[in-house]
Enzyme design. Structure first.
Site, PDB file in Angstrom:
ATOM      1  NE  ARG A   1      -2.797  -7.645  -4.718  1.00  0.00           N
ATOM      2  CZ  ARG A   1      -3.487  -8.347  -3.139  1.00  0.00           C
ATOM      3  NH1 ARG A   1      -2.861  -8.200  -2.008  1.00  0.00           N
ATOM      4  NH2 ARG A   1      -4.705  -8.556  -2.991  1.00  0.00           N
TER       5      ARG A   1
ATOM      6  CB  SER B   1      -4.474  -6.472   4.977  1.00  0.00           C
ATOM      7  OG  SER B   1      -3.841  -5.111   4.324  1.00  0.00           O
TER       8      SER B   1
ATOM      9  CG  HIS C   1      -1.764  -1.555   1.277  1.00  0.00           C
ATOM     10  ND1 HIS C   1      -2.430  -1.890   2.082  1.00  0.00           N
ATOM     11  CD2 HIS C   1      -3.196  -1.235   0.974  1.00  0.00           C
ATOM     12  CE1 HIS C   1      -3.047  -2.633   2.334  1.00  0.00           C
ATOM     13  NE2 HIS C   1      -3.539  -2.676   1.029  1.00  0.00           N
TER      14      HIS C   1
ATOM     15  CE  LYS D   1     -13.441  -6.589   4.186  1.00  0.00           C
ATOM     16  NZ  LYS D   1     -13.261  -5.650   3.190  1.00  0.00           N
TER      17      LYS D   1
END
Ligand code: PNS
Length: 162
Positions: free
Chosen positions: A90, A128, A17, A41
């Site tokens: 990515r 993450s 990030h 979440k």
């Protein structure tokens, strides 16, 4: 003034990030990092903790502002007078998902365009989730998150240091 938003969950912010933030902050006048507040979440870190970590690791970049938002990203962009959304890619799997969202966002607000930065190869596997999973079991995550984030992960998982 060109205002960009880099939105995400950032639970927690990774070096991947940070790389996108560093590079994208050079193509806009102001980059707002928008941390998604999502009560549904199951995040490890609270919104405040995530915002705090991002502020610390980006404090050396003058045109970066850290904020949180809820609701639709396009509405938040409008409120902030931002017409650029920044996202990192990515792999091709990211692209499939991101393309659809970028198109939906552009349809919802044609003033807003999404620009993509390809992740630096050294961070192409970083997420993450991977950082949390490795840190949970006390593994070294210094290649994928900042020292400040390592400290916070260790606190969460009750590791004294690593
Ligand atoms: O870091 P993430 O979890 O990949 O980020 C996803 C994010 C925050 C960019 C995306 O979920 C989002 O924009 N959420 C806000 C709600 C919204 O606008 N939804 C419409 C597009 S899915």
């Amino acid at each position: 003034m060109k205002v960009g938003i880099y939105p995400g969950s950032f639970d927690p912010i990774t070096l991947g990030h940070l790389d996108i933030i560093t590079r994208s902050s050079k193509v806009v006048d102001k980059l707002i990092i928008g941390v998604l507040y999502n009560s549904a979440k199951n995040a490890l870190f609270s919104t405040e903790e995530r915002v705090g970590m991002i502020k610390q690791v980006t404090s050396h970049i003058p045109n970066v502002e850290v904020d949180s938002f809820s609701g639709l990203l396009v509405d938040y962009a409008k409120m902030k007078n931002a017409n650029i959304i920044v996202r990192g890619l990515r792999a091709i799997t990211d692209f499939e998902y991101e393309l659809q969202i970028a198109q939906a966002n552009h349809k919802a607000n044609p003033e807003v365009d999404t620009i993509f930065f390809t992740t630096n190869v050294e961070y192409s596997y970083v997420s993450s989730s991977i950082a949390k999973e490795f840190a949970r079991y006390g593994s070294d995550v210094s290649q994928i998150v900042s020292p400040i984030v390592i400290e916070k992960l260790n606190e969460k998982f009750n590791h004294s240091e690593k």
